[in-house]
Motif scaffolding. Structure first.
Motif, PDB file in Angstrom:
ATOM      1  N   MET A   1       0.831  -1.204   0.000  1.00 58.65           N
ATOM      2  CA  MET A   1       0.000   0.000   0.000  1.00 58.65           C
ATOM      3  C   MET A   1       0.872   1.263   0.000  1.00 58.65           C
ATOM      4  O   MET A   1       0.507   2.260  -0.612  1.00 58.65           O
ATOM      5  CB  MET A   1      -0.901   0.009   1.223  1.00 58.65           C
ATOM      6  CG  MET A   1      -1.602   1.337   1.410  1.00 58.65           C
ATOM      7  SD  MET A   1      -3.003   1.242   2.474  1.00 58.65           S
ATOM      8  CE  MET A   1      -2.346   0.344   3.857  1.00 58.65           C
ATOM      9  N   LEU A   2       2.040   1.164   0.684  1.00 57.36           N
ATOM     10  CA  LEU A   2       2.868   2.365   0.812  1.00 57.36           C
ATOM     11  C   LEU A   2       3.370   2.858  -0.541  1.00 57.36           C
ATOM     12  O   LEU A   2       3.685   4.032  -0.705  1.00 57.36           O
ATOM     13  CB  LEU A   2       4.044   2.092   1.758  1.00 57.36           C
ATOM     14  CG  LEU A   2       3.625   1.783   3.210  1.00 57.36           C
ATOM     15  CD1 LEU A   2       4.832   1.412   4.050  1.00 57.36           C
ATOM     16  CD2 LEU A   2       2.887   2.964   3.834  1.00 57.36           C
ATOM     17  N   SER A   3       3.408   1.959  -1.536  1.00 52.26           N
ATOM     18  CA  SER A   3       3.864   2.409  -2.857  1.00 52.26           C
ATOM     19  C   SER A   3       2.715   2.988  -3.677  1.00 52.26           C
ATOM     20  O   SER A   3       2.908   3.443  -4.791  1.00 52.26           O
ATOM     21  CB  SER A   3       4.520   1.249  -3.604  1.00 52.26           C
ATOM     22  OG  SER A   3       3.589   0.205  -3.740  1.00 52.26           O
ATOM     23  N   LEU A   4       1.492   2.940  -3.131  1.00 53.27           N
ATOM     24  CA  LEU A   4       0.345   3.493  -3.850  1.00 53.27           C
ATOM     25  C   LEU A   4      -0.143   4.808  -3.225  1.00 53.27           C
ATOM     26  O   LEU A   4      -1.198   5.312  -3.561  1.00 53.27           O
ATOM     27  CB  LEU A   4      -0.810   2.484  -3.865  1.00 53.27           C
ATOM     28  CG  LEU A   4      -0.576   1.178  -4.624  1.00 53.27           C
ATOM     29  CD1 LEU A   4      -1.700   0.193  -4.375  1.00 53.27           C
ATOM     30  CD2 LEU A   4      -0.427   1.439  -6.116  1.00 53.27           C
ATOM     31  N   LEU A   5       0.667   5.353  -2.295  1.00 53.01           N
ATOM     32  CA  LEU A   5       0.230   6.549  -1.568  1.00 53.01           C
ATOM     33  C   LEU A   5       0.035   7.762  -2.475  1.00 53.01           C
ATOM     34  O   LEU A   5      -0.782   8.631  -2.176  1.00 53.01           O
ATOM     35  CB  LEU A   5       1.241   6.898  -0.474  1.00 53.01           C
ATOM     36  CG  LEU A   5       1.207   5.996   0.762  1.00 53.01           C
ATOM     37  CD1 LEU A   5       2.356   6.317   1.689  1.00 53.01           C
ATOM     38  CD2 LEU A   5      -0.119   6.141   1.494  1.00 53.01           C
ATOM     39  N   HIS A   6       0.778   7.798  -3.590  1.00 52.18           N
ATOM     40  CA  HIS A   6       0.646   8.963  -4.486  1.00 52.18           C
ATOM     41  C   HIS A   6      -0.756   9.057  -5.086  1.00 52.18           C
ATOM     42  O   HIS A   6      -1.139  10.088  -5.599  1.00 52.18           O
ATOM     43  CB  HIS A   6       1.703   8.911  -5.597  1.00 52.18           C
ATOM     44  CG  HIS A   6       1.615   7.668  -6.435  1.00 52.18           C
ATOM     45  ND1 HIS A   6       2.103   6.458  -6.001  1.00 52.18           N
ATOM     46  CD2 HIS A   6       1.070   7.456  -7.651  1.00 52.18           C
ATOM     47  CE1 HIS A   6       1.878   5.551  -6.935  1.00 52.18           C
ATOM     48  NE2 HIS A   6       1.246   6.122  -7.939  1.00 52.18           N
ATOM     49  N   MET A 207      -2.872  -5.141  -4.570  1.00 48.52           N
ATOM     50  CA  MET A 207      -1.975  -4.086  -4.109  1.00 48.52           C
ATOM     51  C   MET A 207      -0.516  -4.499  -4.229  1.00 48.52           C
ATOM     52  O   MET A 207       0.366  -3.686  -4.403  1.00 48.52           O
ATOM     53  CB  MET A 207      -2.272  -3.757  -2.638  1.00 48.52           C
ATOM     54  CG  MET A 207      -3.510  -2.914  -2.452  1.00 48.52           C
ATOM     55  SD  MET A 207      -3.744  -2.506  -0.723  1.00 48.52           S
ATOM     56  CE  MET A 207      -3.862  -4.110   0.021  1.00 48.52           C
ATOM     57  N   TYR A 208      -0.292  -5.799  -4.081  1.00 49.46           N
ATOM     58  CA  TYR A 208       1.065  -6.324  -3.969  1.00 49.46           C
ATOM     59  C   TYR A 208       1.685  -6.575  -5.342  1.00 49.46           C
ATOM     60  O   TYR A 208       2.867  -6.355  -5.548  1.00 49.46           O
ATOM     61  CB  TYR A 208       0.991  -7.618  -3.158  1.00 49.46           C
ATOM     62  CG  TYR A 208       2.302  -8.156  -2.697  1.00 49.46           C
ATOM     63  CD1 TYR A 208       3.002  -7.528  -1.659  1.00 49.46           C
ATOM     64  CD2 TYR A 208       2.850  -9.297  -3.279  1.00 49.46           C
ATOM     65  CE1 TYR A 208       4.212  -8.030  -1.228  1.00 49.46           C
ATOM     66  CE2 TYR A 208       4.058  -9.808  -2.853  1.00 49.46           C
ATOM     67  CZ  TYR A 208       4.739  -9.166  -1.826  1.00 49.46           C
ATOM     68  OH  TYR A 208       5.933  -9.662  -1.407  1.00 49.46           O
ATOM     69  N   GLU A 211       1.173  -5.629 -11.642  1.00 49.67           N
ATOM     70  CA  GLU A 211       0.597  -5.923 -12.959  1.00 49.67           C
ATOM     71  C   GLU A 211      -0.870  -6.350 -12.857  1.00 49.67           C
ATOM     72  O   GLU A 211      -1.593  -6.313 -13.841  1.00 49.67           O
ATOM     73  CB  GLU A 211       1.427  -6.959 -13.733  1.00 49.67           C
ATOM     74  CG  GLU A 211       1.406  -8.367 -13.175  1.00 49.67           C
ATOM     75  CD  GLU A 211       2.563  -8.641 -12.214  1.00 49.67           C
ATOM     76  OE1 GLU A 211       3.066  -7.683 -11.598  1.00 49.67           O
ATOM     77  OE2 GLU A 211       2.935  -9.828 -12.076  1.00 49.67           O
ATOM     78  N   TYR A 212      -1.320  -6.713 -11.638  1.00 47.24           N
ATOM     79  CA  TYR A 212      -2.726  -7.091 -11.481  1.00 47.24           C
ATOM     80  C   TYR A 212      -3.656  -5.883 -11.549  1.00 47.24           C
ATOM     81  O   TYR A 212      -4.869  -6.036 -11.580  1.00 47.24           O
ATOM     82  CB  TYR A 212      -2.966  -7.827 -10.151  1.00 47.24           C
ATOM     83  CG  TYR A 212      -2.319  -9.182 -10.056  1.00 47.24           C
ATOM     84  CD1 TYR A 212      -1.535  -9.682 -11.087  1.00 47.24           C
ATOM     85  CD2 TYR A 212      -2.508  -9.980  -8.925  1.00 47.24           C
ATOM     86  CE1 TYR A 212      -0.929 -10.912 -10.980  1.00 47.24           C
ATOM     87  CE2 TYR A 212      -1.911 -11.220  -8.824  1.00 47.24           C
ATOM     88  CZ  TYR A 212      -1.117 -11.681  -9.840  1.00 47.24           C
ATOM     89  OH  TYR A 212      -0.532 -12.898  -9.737  1.00 47.24           O
ATOM     90  N   GLN A 213      -3.059  -4.683 -11.543  1.00 47.92           N
ATOM     91  CA  GLN A 213      -3.880  -3.479 -11.680  1.00 47.92           C
ATOM     92  C   GLN A 213      -4.465  -3.398 -13.086  1.00 47.92           C
ATOM     93  O   GLN A 213      -5.365  -2.609 -13.339  1.00 47.92           O
ATOM     94  CB  GLN A 213      -3.049  -2.213 -11.401  1.00 47.92           C
ATOM     95  CG  GLN A 213      -2.622  -2.054  -9.950  1.00 47.92           C
ATOM     96  CD  GLN A 213      -3.773  -1.789  -9.001  1.00 47.92           C
ATOM     97  OE1 GLN A 213      -4.718  -1.108  -9.349  1.00 47.92           O
ATOM     98  NE2 GLN A 213      -3.701  -2.354  -7.804  1.00 47.92           N
TER      99      GLN A 213
END
Ligand SMILES: [Zn+2]
Length: 398
Positions: A1-6, A207-208, A211-213
């Motif tokens: 999650m911390l890499s998606l904070l932006h 989240m982890y 590429e699943y996004q």
């Protein structure tokens, strides 16, 4: 999650400075020991902006200053910055076999404390309420003094009504009816979020695995029960009341007249779920364990995968996978199953799947097998509690 904070302020009304604060915090989380100077260069922000935001983050307790970074003779040494991982903590509750387990976890996903409790399959609503309170309160009390407690995320098996926040029924606990998570929240004096175990697992995978996004992901469980969940471009498919993708309760054989535990007739579960196979299996293999975790080693040791009972079940399962594939066309099918830990049965399911779907579509799909120890639901069930709280904390104070 911390890499998606932006992206944390996306789809909310926010100001540029809120995004800048989130970006700066993310940089500190992802690059421990970074200096103010480096943040300025990395993010191309004005030094006063960085210095004001960092001051606010330190003031809140989200970030702390560490040692000096010596940079040789030139220039003045800079102070290194670190995130405080314990700033927010929450509790995740999940099920492993006949146990209810709970962990206290922080922003980084570190487990600070654990608790577990045995539950009887015959328990009723009052028992479950009492057990959950006994399980969660001691962990909540272990919240470090400087931390903020954000709530409890639960991941269970069963059918939920998300509007009423109720567990309507669960195959494993036949005496539980319309269990209220709202009341549990009142008892705990905390926010409580509930999701199915599969949704919580998929939420974590999304989240982890970056590429699943993109594209479709089908997560399919074949074990004591059968179920599935699906996400498109990182968003999990939902229905208004909450129940969806009841793969185990869709019939694959119209001649099957067996009554299912759900009350329906001819469901896939009656042909392929462990609960339905147990009577026949225990005749051929006395002492076969009932719960998935104990079943798996027994199944592998006794080569149950070679038995006609399992092969027949696998064929029905492959038909269910093929149907879901034809409806959703996911890029990836992630399987979670004690049965598929047998290589022969895994290969057989895939072979049957390919036979039952059009060869024109086969290039697009990848099969993946999750390890049974995968506990992504811990993070997936609490992710939105952390996210919602971070959204508030990363809004610039006026
Ligand atoms: Zn059913």
């Amino acid at each position: 999650m911390l890499s998606l904070l932006h992206t944390i302020h996306d789809q909310t009304s926010h100001r540029i400075k809120d995004t800048e604060k989130a970006l700066i915090y993310q940089q500190i989380c992802l690059d421990p020991g970074i200096t103010r100077k480096r943040i300025v260069t990395d993010l191309k922000l004005r030094p006063t902006t960085v210095s004001n935001m960092v001051a606010e983050l330190i003031d809140q307790g989200m970030v702390y200053e560490g040692e000096l970074q010596s940079n040789g003779r030139k220039g003045r040494p800079e102070i290194r910055l670190y995130m405080n991982p314990d700033y927010l903590v929450g509790v995740a509750v999940y099920i492993v076999s006949k146990q209810l387990k709970a962990v206290l976890l922080n922003l980084k996903g570190d487990i600070l404390a654990e608790n577990s409790i045995n539950v009887s399959l015959q328990m009723g609503n009052d028992d479950l309420m009492r057990l959950l309170v006994e399980l969660i309160i001691p962990l909540k009390e272990k919240t470090p003094e400087s931390s903020k407690f954000i709530g409890v995320g639960l991941s269970f098996f069963g059918n939920f009504n998300k509007i009423r926040q109720e567990l309507i029924f669960s195959m494993r606990w036949p005496n539980i009816k319309n269990f209220s998570f709202g009341k549990l929240g009142e008892r705990l004096n905390s926010e409580v979020l509930v999701s199915t175990s599969l949704e919580a697992k998929l939420n974590h995978l999304l989240m982890y695995e970056n590429e699943y996004q993109e594209g479709g992901t089908l997560l399919y469980h074949w074990g004591y029960g059968i179920g599935a969940t699906y996400a498109m471009n990182g968003v999990i498919l939902e229905s208004t009341p909450g129940y969806i993708m009841e793969a185990g309760h869709v019939a694959v054989d119209l001649h099957n007249e067996t009554v299912c535990r759900c009350g329906g007739i001819g469901c896939l579960e009656t042909e392929a779920a462990l609960w339905a196979l147990l009577p026949e299996l225990s005749k051929a293999y006395p002492g076969v364990p009932e719960n998935e975790n104990d079943f798996r080693p027994f199944y592998l040791e006794h080569h149950l995968g070679e038995s006609e009972i399992i092969r027949k079940a696998a064929k029905a399962l492959a038909q269910s996978l093929a149907t879901l594939y034809q409806i959703l066309h996911p890029e990836r099918i992630i399987l979670l199953s004690p049965f598929l830990m047998d290589e022969g049965i895994y290969a057989y399911v895939k072979e049957q799947f390919y036979r039952r779907t059009s060869p024109y579509t086969h290039d697009d799909v990848t099969f993946l097998l999750l390890q049974p120890e995968f506990r992504g639901e811990i993070y997936g069930s609490t992710a939105s509690l952390f996210k919602n709280r971070l959204q508030k904390e990363l809004t610039v104070q006026d």
